[in-house]
Write a protein that holds these residues in place. Structure first.
Motif, PDB file in Angstrom:
ATOM      1  N   GLN A 237       0.838  -1.178   0.070  1.00  7.96           N
ATOM      2  CA  GLN A 237       0.005   0.011   0.070  1.00  7.96           C
ATOM      3  C   GLN A 237       0.807   1.312   0.133  1.00  7.96           C
ATOM      4  N   PRO A 238       0.234   2.253  -0.670  1.00  3.66           N
ATOM      5  CA  PRO A 238       1.165   3.550  -0.659  1.00  3.66           C
ATOM      6  C   PRO A 238       1.502   4.038   0.657  1.00  3.66           C
ATOM      7  N   ALA A 239       2.467   4.791   1.003  1.00  2.00           N
ATOM      8  CA  ALA A 239       2.822   5.028   2.427  1.00  2.00           C
ATOM      9  C   ALA A 239       1.944   6.420   2.734  1.00  2.00           C
ATOM     10  N   ASP A 240       1.968   6.483   3.995  1.00  2.00           N
ATOM     11  CA  ASP A 240       1.231   7.582   4.438  1.00  2.00           C
ATOM     12  C   ASP A 240       2.006   8.914   4.545  1.00  2.00           C
ATOM     13  N   THR A 241       1.719   9.960   3.829  1.00  2.00           N
ATOM     14  CA  THR A 241       2.403  11.219   3.826  1.00  2.00           C
ATOM     15  C   THR A 241       3.046  11.904   5.211  1.00  2.00           C
ATOM     16  N   GLN A 242       1.918  11.758   6.087  1.00  2.00           N
ATOM     17  CA  GLN A 242       2.280  12.126   7.605  1.00  2.00           C
ATOM     18  C   GLN A 242       3.368  11.082   8.477  1.00  2.00           C
ATOM     19  N   LEU A 243       3.330   9.916   8.000  1.00  2.00           N
ATOM     20  CA  LEU A 243       4.041   8.865   8.693  1.00  2.00           C
ATOM     21  C   LEU A 243       5.669   9.288   8.126  1.00  2.00           C
ATOM     22  N   GLU A 244       5.877   9.820   6.727  1.00  2.00           N
ATOM     23  CA  GLU A 244       6.977   9.915   6.122  1.00  2.00           C
ATOM     24  C   GLU A 244       7.546  11.399   6.674  1.00  2.00           C
TER      25      GLU A 244
END
Length: 267
Positions: free
Chosen positions: A132-139
């Motif tokens: 699944q695509p990574a979460d921007t906030q987690l990045e």
């Protein structure tokens, strides 16, 4: 439009790869999982082997050679520490560069890794290998964590990380004679010498009495001729090293300039 590219990248090669990003616009923290990476800035090689950590400074012209181990795979993982992330961190945690310029001159710095940095790099893998695509906030949180760990392990990097100044005006002639073999657009050369593109072109023609594009091709072909004639190298050996994108374009330009193909220049 906002840049939606992930700051986390993963490199995987099964054979030697000599291509590489030539202009590095942002700071990068990387870990060499396997294989060997050789980085060259025009002056010297920086070599990183399995288990090594490195920090690449922003606004650098660099060439990369990615070499897998025997019967193995080249692997590395990196996180980009862009100016927005660093400025946000600076505001939130009150971190600023000192008034004096850093004494660290190398564009690429080998870091002494610790268990925290290793665990952090391992934690990046699911961001690349996940379905699944990574979460921007987690990045964003991962970027913040990387900055904290760098500050903890290498506080001497503070004056590099939080220096948000742009390149100043420098000696154009010396810069171009050192960096002509990097295959980047003129606006990159202009930026790195502290000039607008229009000022760069005007200053360039005043110094070299020709256009940047014409001078670059002539200078690259001169260097290629020397490498073919004096060092006994082949066209396949030299075309990337002197700044050409592909072998056919290099061979065509060389024959047009010297009247014979590169293969006829005996070493």
């Amino acid at each position: 439009m906002a840049d939606t590219r992930s700051p986390i990248t993963y490199s995987c090669y099964y054979s030697c790869n000599r291509s590489g990003e030539q202009f590095v616009p942002e700071h990068v923290l990387s870990y060499q999982i396997s294989g060997t990476l050789t980085v060259n800035n025009g002056d010297k090689d920086f070599i990183f082997n399995e288990g090594d950590f490195r920090f690449v400074r922003r606004n650098q012209l660099l060439k990369f050679i990615k070499q897998p181990p025997p019967d193995g795979v080249f692997k590395s993982v990196s996180i980009y520490l862009d100016q927005v992330a660093l400025q946000n961190f600076s505001r939130k945690y009150g971190q600023n560069a000192g008034h004096s310029k850093t004494t660290i001159a190398d564009p690429v710095i080998q870091l002494s890794g610790d268990s925290f940095l290793k665990a952090f790099m391992d934690s990046l893998i699911p961001y690349i290998e996940g379905d699944q695509p990574a979460d921007t906030q987690l990045e964003i949180l991962k970027q913040c964590e990387a900055i904290m760990l760098l500050m903890r392990a290498h506080p001497e990097l503070k004056d590099i990380l939080f220096d948000f100044s742009e390149p100043g005006k420098i000696d154009l002639e010396a810069f171009m004679n050192k960096n002509f073999h990097f295959n980047v657009h003129l606006n990159r050369f202009a930026y790195l010498t502290g000039r607008s593109l229009a000022t760069f072109k005007r200053d360039f023609e005043h110094i070299f009495h020709t256009s940047p594009s014409r001078w670059l091709q002539q200078r690259r072909l001169q260097e290629a001729y020397f490498m073919l004639k004096e060092q006994g190298k082949t066209a396949s050996d030299v075309y990337l090293d002197v700044g050409f994108e592909d072998l056919s374009h290099f061979s065509f330009a060389f024959k047009k300039a010297y009247g014979v193909p590169p293969s006829k220049i005996a070493g």
